[in-house]
Design an enzyme around this catalytic site. Structure first.
Site, PDB file in Angstrom:
ATOM      1  CB  SER A  11      74.355 107.097 -37.451  1.00 20.56           C
ATOM      2  OG  SER A  11      73.013 106.909 -37.033  1.00 20.56           O
ATOM      3  CG  HIS A  36      75.789 103.123 -38.523  1.00 17.41           C
ATOM      4  ND1 HIS A  36      76.500 101.956 -38.283  1.00 17.41           N
ATOM      5  CD2 HIS A  36      74.999 103.313 -37.430  1.00 17.41           C
ATOM      6  CE1 HIS A  36      76.162 101.493 -37.087  1.00 17.41           C
ATOM      7  NE2 HIS A  36      75.259 102.284 -36.549  1.00 17.41           N
ATOM      8  CG  ASP A  38      71.868 103.547 -35.708  1.00 18.03           C
ATOM      9  OD1 ASP A  38      72.257 104.724 -35.761  1.00 18.03           O
ATOM     10  OD2 ASP A  38      72.632 102.603 -35.419  1.00 18.03           O
ATOM     11  CG  MET A  40      67.087 101.503 -32.931  1.00 18.83           C
ATOM     12  SD  MET A  40      67.087 103.094 -32.056  1.00 18.83           S
ATOM     13  CE  MET A  40      68.753 103.634 -32.424  1.00 18.83           C
ATOM     14  CG  HIS A  69      73.945  99.143 -34.788  1.00 21.11           C
ATOM     15  ND1 HIS A  69      74.142 100.278 -34.043  1.00 21.11           N
ATOM     16  CD2 HIS A  69      73.973  98.111 -33.906  1.00 21.11           C
ATOM     17  CE1 HIS A  69      74.244  99.945 -32.761  1.00 21.11           C
ATOM     18  NE2 HIS A  69      74.165  98.631 -32.658  1.00 21.11           N
ATOM     19  CG  MET A  71      70.854  98.710 -31.740  1.00 24.59           C
ATOM     20  SD  MET A  71      70.957 100.504 -31.662  1.00 24.59           S
ATOM     21  CE  MET A  71      70.837 100.885 -33.396  1.00 24.59           C
ATOM     22  CG  MET A 140      76.930  99.728 -28.767  1.00 27.70           C
ATOM     23  SD  MET A 140      76.590 100.594 -30.296  1.00 27.70           S
ATOM     24  CE  MET A 140      75.604 101.956 -29.702  1.00 27.70           C
ATOM     25  CG  ASP A 178      77.199 103.291 -33.154  1.00 26.14           C
ATOM     26  OD1 ASP A 178      76.446 102.409 -33.591  1.00 26.14           O
ATOM     27  OD2 ASP A 178      76.874 104.483 -33.055  1.00 26.14           O
TER      28      ASP A 178
HETATM   29  C1  DX5 Z   1      72.681 104.701 -31.031  1.00 29.18           C
HETATM   30  C2  DX5 Z   1      73.099 104.385 -32.463  1.00 29.18           C
HETATM   31  C3  DX5 Z   1      74.202 105.284 -32.945  1.00 29.18           C
HETATM   32  C4  DX5 Z   1      73.800 106.730 -32.948  1.00 29.18           C
HETATM   33  C5  DX5 Z   1      74.987 107.603 -33.232  1.00 29.18           C
HETATM   34  O1  DX5 Z   1      71.878 103.651 -30.555  1.00 29.18           O
HETATM   35  O2  DX5 Z   1      73.568 103.072 -32.548  1.00 29.18           O
HETATM   36  O3  DX5 Z   1      74.589 104.889 -34.256  1.00 29.18           O
HETATM   37  O4  DX5 Z   1      72.819 106.954 -33.921  1.00 29.18           O
HETATM   38  O5  DX5 Z   1      74.522 108.918 -33.158  1.00 29.18           O
HETATM   39  P1  DX5 Z   1      75.398 110.040 -32.408  1.00 29.18           P
HETATM   40  O6  DX5 Z   1      76.640 110.150 -33.239  1.00 29.18           O
HETATM   41  O7  DX5 Z   1      74.519 111.252 -32.474  1.00 29.18           O
HETATM   42  O8  DX5 Z   1      75.652 109.543 -31.026  1.00 29.18           O
HETATM   43 ZN    ZN Z   2      74.534 102.455 -34.582  1.00 28.69          ZN
END
Ligand code: DX5
Ligand code: ZN
Length: 228
Positions: A11, A36, A38, A40, A69, A71, A140, A178
């Site tokens: 990620s 990956h 993320d 947000m 991903h 969010m 998650m 994740d």
């Molecule tokens: C959290 C993300 C994850 C996160 C994983 O909301 O969806 O992908 O970045 O990071 P680590 O491995 O540091 O928990």
């Molecule tokens: Zn993620």
């Protein structure tokens, strides 16, 4: 047929954003499988990251699949933008949007692979109606929004039950996990059926990023052998 290799999906949320292209190159050279991303929006989760304009720029740096991903609230509004930016698979959260089946159908109609993410408190009953349409399920193991959080042990049972549901469906669906993954708990999620691992801090928090990816590859190979 899903390859029986477990996918390692670093990620980039935990990467050095001032050198994102170089960090992605390092991951590719080290043999990472997916990138990956993320995404947000500061509403669905209390954090704000990046979107299609950044993805478009880093798309040029690698041929690795982009595993987005989302969010974000109402993801159905911007699926075309992520497709145009070069994303290969899009995972939407079961807890967002009003018309999840329509979102999944839209993702598929754009030629991307479709995933559904479940927060720790979201039951598998939310997954069952959509499973026949999915390429990926994302469980998650932290509450989304930040990297570096602690792995929630109780999700181990949910991983096993999801793997059973996927097996029963007789479809080729990735089971991605994740949040909070590290060298210790990866060896516990893989035997329970996880075959795609999102790893942020446990890779980017290391001096030797390529070495960390290779180390996870070895751990995964070892944990798979135990179940063989
Ligand atoms: C959290 C993300 C994850 C996160 C994983 O909301 O969806 O992908 O970045 O990071 P680590 O491995 O540091 O928990
Ligand atoms: Zn993620």
């Amino acid at each position: 047929m899903l390859s029986n290799q477990v996918k390692i999906a670093p990620s980039v949320l935990s990467a050095d954003f001032s050198h994102l292209a170089d960090q992605i190159k390092l991951l590719e050279e080290a043999g990472a499988d997916w990138i990956h991303l993320d995404i947000m929006d500061g509403h669905f989760v209390p954090n704000l990251t990046f979107g299609p304009p950044v993805i478009e720029k880093i798309r040029k740096t690698t041929d690795l699949p982009f595993d987005a991903h989302l969010m974000i609230e109402n993801p159905e509004r911007c699926l075309q933008n992520f497709c145009d930016a070069g994303v290969d698979q899009v995972t939407v959260h079961a807890e967002t949007g009003y018309h999840l089946h329509r979102s999944v159908e839209h993702i598929l109609s754009l030629g991307m692979k479709a995933g559904l993410a479940l927060n720790p408190a979201t039951p598998l009953s939310s997954l069952e109606p959509l499973l026949p349409f999915l390429d990926l399920v994302l469980l998650m193991t932290v509450n989304p929004g930040f990297g570096g959080q602690k792995f929630i042990e109780e999700i181990l049972t949910k991983i096993e039950r999801t793997a059973e549901l996927i097996k029963k469906s007789d479809r080729e669906v990735w089971l991605e996990v994740d949040g909070g993954l590290n060298e210790e708990n990866v060896a516990r999620v893989v035997p329970r059926g996880a075959n795609a691992l999102v790893i942020g801090t446990a890779i980017f928090g290391k001096e030797d990023i390529p070495g960390a990816v290779k180390n996870f590859r070895e751990i995964v190979a070892g944990s798979k052998r135990r179940t063989a």
